[in-house]
Write a protein that holds these residues in place. Structure first.
Motif, PDB file in Angstrom:
ATOM      1  N   PRO A 217      22.842  -7.765  -8.401  1.00 12.09           N
ATOM      2  CA  PRO A 217      24.005  -7.220  -8.980  1.00 12.09           C
ATOM      3  C   PRO A 217      23.784  -6.111 -10.189  1.00 12.09           C
ATOM      4  N   GLU A 218      24.331  -5.153 -10.200  1.00  7.97           N
ATOM      5  CA  GLU A 218      24.275  -4.345 -11.164  1.00  7.97           C
ATOM      6  C   GLU A 218      24.959  -4.847 -12.395  1.00  7.97           C
ATOM      7  N   SER A 219      24.748  -4.610 -13.803  1.00  9.88           N
ATOM      8  CA  SER A 219      25.320  -5.091 -14.914  1.00  9.88           C
ATOM      9  C   SER A 219      26.698  -4.740 -15.096  1.00  9.88           C
ATOM     10  N   PRO A 220      27.600  -5.810 -15.097  1.00  8.35           N
ATOM     11  CA  PRO A 220      29.162  -5.484 -15.331  1.00  8.35           C
ATOM     12  C   PRO A 220      29.331  -4.628 -16.588  1.00  8.35           C
ATOM     13  N   ARG A 221      28.502  -4.661 -17.776  1.00  6.86           N
ATOM     14  CA  ARG A 221      28.718  -3.861 -18.823  1.00  6.86           C
ATOM     15  C   ARG A 221      28.324  -2.443 -18.666  1.00  6.86           C
ATOM     16  N   TRP A 222      27.362  -2.335 -17.793  1.00  5.66           N
ATOM     17  CA  TRP A 222      26.971  -0.720 -17.299  1.00  5.66           C
ATOM     18  C   TRP A 222      27.872  -0.421 -16.355  1.00  5.66           C
ATOM     19  N   LEU A 223      28.431  -0.840 -15.617  1.00  4.02           N
ATOM     20  CA  LEU A 223      29.586  -0.432 -14.568  1.00  4.02           C
ATOM     21  C   LEU A 223      30.728  -0.223 -15.621  1.00  4.02           C
ATOM     22  N   CYS A 224      31.179  -0.832 -16.385  1.00  7.66           N
ATOM     23  CA  CYS A 224      32.414  -0.425 -17.215  1.00  7.66           C
ATOM     24  C   CYS A 224      32.166   0.706 -18.020  1.00  7.66           C
ATOM     25  N   SER A 225      30.790   0.979 -18.432  1.00  5.94           N
ATOM     26  CA  SER A 225      30.510   1.974 -19.281  1.00  5.94           C
ATOM     27  C   SER A 225      30.616   3.357 -18.320  1.00  5.94           C
ATOM     28  N   LYS A 226      30.384   3.065 -17.249  1.00  4.83           N
ATOM     29  CA  LYS A 226      30.630   4.188 -16.307  1.00  4.83           C
ATOM     30  C   LYS A 226      31.932   4.481 -15.748  1.00  4.83           C
ATOM     31  N   GLY A 227      32.750   3.524 -16.082  1.00  4.92           N
ATOM     32  CA  GLY A 227      34.273   3.947 -15.498  1.00  4.92           C
ATOM     33  C   GLY A 227      34.530   3.212 -14.490  1.00  4.92           C
ATOM     34  N   ARG A 228      33.707   2.364 -13.946  1.00  4.88           N
ATOM     35  CA  ARG A 228      33.641   1.679 -12.808  1.00  4.88           C
ATOM     36  C   ARG A 228      34.061   0.165 -12.960  1.00  4.88           C
ATOM     37  N   GLU A 229      35.263  -0.115 -13.559  1.00  5.19           N
ATOM     38  CA  GLU A 229      35.809  -1.644 -14.104  1.00  5.19           C
ATOM     39  C   GLU A 229      36.210  -2.172 -13.064  1.00  5.19           C
ATOM     40  N   GLU A 230      36.417  -1.748 -11.803  1.00  7.34           N
ATOM     41  CA  GLU A 230      36.928  -2.635 -10.644  1.00  7.34           C
ATOM     42  C   GLU A 230      35.551  -3.281  -9.934  1.00  7.34           C
ATOM     43  N   GLU A 231      34.584  -2.701  -9.961  1.00  6.49           N
ATOM     44  CA  GLU A 231      33.098  -3.157  -9.647  1.00  6.49           C
ATOM     45  C   GLU A 231      32.894  -4.227 -10.609  1.00  6.49           C
ATOM     46  N   ALA A 232      32.877  -3.666 -11.888  1.00  2.00           N
ATOM     47  CA  ALA A 232      32.353  -4.843 -12.702  1.00  2.00           C
ATOM     48  C   ALA A 232      33.301  -6.223 -12.810  1.00  2.00           C
ATOM     49  N   LEU A 233      34.601  -6.174 -12.614  1.00  3.74           N
ATOM     50  CA  LEU A 233      35.476  -7.294 -12.302  1.00  3.74           C
ATOM     51  C   LEU A 233      35.201  -7.810 -11.309  1.00  3.74           C
TER      52      LEU A 233
END
Length: 532
Positions: A217-233
């Motif tokens: 899985p990709e880092s939830p923090r990195w996903l949030c930093s790219k605006g991909r909050e749904e994927e992070a959650l």
């Protein structure tokens, strides 16, 4: 810049009551899957450990020396140091790939380069080709090694984060063990395959990563930093709560991460290298990171390898097979000690382990210096025998002291004290410092020992005393905290009030309001903790 102030209890375990303790992790299928993904990232360090041990073994192989015209002097030194030079060449670029394309992409890129480089190394028919291949191995390793431990830290289950990240540097010994026994096994192969086989096996960790990195899985923090909050959650829920998006722990982690990323975008939009020295909190981080990088290599532990062959010969162990066998066994011992220490870091704490390590190394080094001086100045045979015995004891004792802190904790501690916006860049500075200290050891130690003899040991006596004072004064305990809580410890009064208000506004409602068993406001808890 530091992340937003996190909700924290007085004991620093703000998430402790949110952990599901109804069943152990090995009975949770998704946590097993997550930890297997983490293991796939941890083996990045194995490549580095393999390389150093392999090069030591190859220099004992007649077939390798014949193939490359018995390299000596500067050429032999370049063969040993070229991998670190390749690492240095990649440091300016690796954090941008990790921050721009993602942690997983950086690991994949580095693994692909190392696979290509290992093929070239195995097929080498000249010293130049071998040196070029080793340069590429170091270049690729930097990308993978800069991203892998960061991804482990950012994706691991909260209670597994510190032990898992601590195992990263520990697996250096696994690579060293594999290389030691591989060169031991191919020693009697009469053809060039005696050194080509160990060269080819070096690619194994990278090949495994190239094939399986897609499942990590990709880092939830990195996903949030790219605006991909749904994927992070979704990632947090899938691995940390069996898919339950409304789990209290998932909500807690997600709100912390989102507030931290939002703060970085609004307050620290232009985070560059200079951010590492702009605030007192970041300067404290930088001071500790650089210090432990140099301490890990400048504690006298590298001088043992310089004397090992002479000591083997002086006590009658002249058979290369026996020497390789002893070295292989010592690596296994050190590997076990480092694993145990890494797994206990959240129970014992970082400070006690670092303090015990530095004091133990200091005491043992003083005793050895006395014996070395007595033998050198008076020819005392008893002192010489004691010195030899202590060298062998040191092969288990000082690595023991080193392994309880400076092997398992230097990577995990560095990664966890860095806020998200500076994590990749800060870890690059740490690795750069580590590489510089290694290059110093490779070139300066032999020269200084030849010129100063036992008096050079006094330099390390003084340096180890300095290490004890530094660790005691500046190292901050971080056990049982989230990454955001750790960031608040370092930034403290610099921005804690502003960050608390910012986190509350962006979350809409503070986490403490959503947790019935938390009575204090976030700002009260954090300010009280920082004062302590």
């Amino acid at each position: 810049m530091g992340g937003p102030a996190a909700v924290s209890t007085n004991n620093g375990q703000g998430y402790a009551h949110l952990i599901d303790k109804s069943r152990p992790w090995w009975k949770n299928t998704r946590l097993i899957k997550l930890n297997l993904c983490i293991l796939l990232l941890l083996i990045t360090s194995t490549t580095n450990g393999y390389d150093g041990s392999m090069m030591n073994g190859l220099q004992s192989l007649p077939q390798w020396n014949v193939a490359f015209n018995y390299p000596t002097g500067g050429k032999l030194g370049l063969l040993s140091a070229i991998q670190n030079i390749g690492c240095l060449a990649a440091y300016p670029f690796s954090p941008y790939m990790s921050d721009g394309l993602g942690r997983r992409a950086a690991v994949l890129f580095g693994a692909v380069i190392m696979c290509i480089a290992t093929v070239l190394q195995t097929a080498s028919h000249s010293v130049g080709m071998f040196i070029g291949a080793r340069f590429l191995i170091g270049f690729g390793l930097t990308f993978a090694a800069a991203a892998a431990p960061v991804l482990v830290t950012e994706v691991a289950y909260p209670t597994h984060r510190a032990p898992a990240t601590s195992l990263y540097n520990t697996l250096w010994f696994l690579g060293s063990i594999i290389a030691a026994w591989t060169t031991f096994g191919t020693f009697h192969v009469p053809t060039s395959w005696s050194w080509r086989i160990p060269s080819a096996i070096q690619a194994l960790p990278s090949v495994i990563q190239v094939l399986l990195v897609w499942f990590i899985p990709e880092s939830p923090r990195w996903l949030c930093s790219k605006g991909r909050e749904e994927e992070a959650l979704r990632t947090l829920a899938y691995y940390h709560a069996n898919g339950n998006r409304n789990d209290p722990l998932v909500e807690y982690e997600f709100e912390e991460i989102r507030a931290a990323i939002q703060f970085d975008k609004e307050i620290a939009a232009n985070v560059g290298w200079s951010s590492l020295i702009k605030t007192p909190g970041n300067r404290r981080r930088l001071r500790i990171m650089i210090a432990i990088a140099f301490f890990s290599q400048w504690s006298g532990n590298n001088l043992i390898s310089y004397y090992m062959n002479k000591i083997f010969i002086s006590i009658g162990i002249t058979d290369p097979n026996t020497q390789l066998l002893i070295n292989g066994c010592l690596n296994i011992y050190n590997f076990i000690i480092a694993i145990v220490a890494g797994l206990l870091c959240d129970k014992i704490g970082r400070r006690p382990l670092f303090i015990a390590s530095t004091i133990g190394m200091f005491v043992f080094w003083v005793l050895q210096t006395v014996c070395f001086a007595l033998y050198s100045e008076t020819g005392n045979i008893a002192a010489a025998h004691t010195f030899i015995a202590m060298i062998f004891s040191k092969s288990s004792s000082t690595p023991f002291m080193t392994c309880i802190a400076f092997t398992p904790l230097i990577v995990s501690y560095t990664v966890e004290i860095l806020p998200f916006a500076l994590r990749a860049k800060g870890f690059t500075v740490f690795n750069f410092s580590l590489t510089l200290s290694l290059i110093f050891n490779q070139y300066i130690n032999p020269i200084a020992l030849a010129k100063l003899g036992w008096k050079y040991y006094l330099v390390y006596v003084c340096w180890l005393a300095f290490e004890i004072g530094f660790i005691w004064r500046y190292l901050i305990e971080t056990k049982n905290r989230t990454l955001e809580e750790t960031a608040a410890l370092f930034d403290g009064d610099d921005n804690v009030e502003m960050l608390t208000q910012h986190a509350a506004v962006n979350a809409g409602v503070t986490i403490s309001d959503r947790r019935s068993d938390r009575e204090k406001a976030p700002s009260e808890d954090i300010i009280e903790e920082v004062k302590i």
